[in-house]
Design a protein around this motif. Structure first.
Motif: not given
Length: 163
Positions: A115-119
């Motif tokens: 989730a942090e990578f795509f945020s």
């Protein structure tokens, strides 16, 4: 001058919203100059790298969102439906990582890392500090290329069906 759109999709060409970004981005650059004059001691006023990297992220996000819009425009004949599809996809892209991390309070570190990578919000936080991560640049270029490739395949299949 700024925006031009056509109704419907032609099989021989990709139509979409065409824009001229320079007249839109120049006033924001003037705002940074005014901020520098008004508050010369502020840290953000002296960081040209942070400003440049933020513009880079905005360019990459714009490329991704335009490619999503062109893809949605190739799926349907009506431009309103294409706009709604584009809006839904971009809103989901922006808010699903935030919902996953903050609202659902996911504790699995793997899901959190994805989730942090795509945020895009996390990307904006890093880029606004001047931290340019090439993984994120590759992500945006790859995702843009993916949607352009999907659009190409849709038009190519339509061409083969009509022949």
């Amino acid at each position: 001058f700024f925006f031009q759109a056509e109704d419907g999709i032609r099989d021989h060409c990709v139509t979409g919203v065409q824009s001229c970004a320079l007249p839109i981005l120049l006033p924001t650059a003037v705002c940074f100059w005014v901020f520098h004059v008004a508050a010369p001691d502020a840290m953000a006023a002296k960081s040209i790298g942070a400003v440049a990297s933020t513009y880079l992220l905005l360019l990459l996000l714009g490329m991704l969102f335009i490619s999503i819009g062109i893809f949605a425009s190739s799926l349907v004949q009506d431009q309103i439906n294409a706009a709604v599809i584009t809006l839904v996809i971009t809103i989901l892209y922006i808010f699903i990582p935030m919902i996953t991390m903050q609202v659902l309070n996911v504790t699995d570190p793997r899901v959190r890392a994805v989730a942090e990578f795509f945020s895009p919000v996390n990307h904006l936080q890093d880029f606004s500090k001047g931290l340019v991560d090439t993984r994120r640049i590759v992500w945006y270029l790859s995702a843009t290329g993916f949607f352009v490739l999907l659009t190409h395949h849709i038009f190519h299949s339509r061409k083969l069906k009509s022949a």
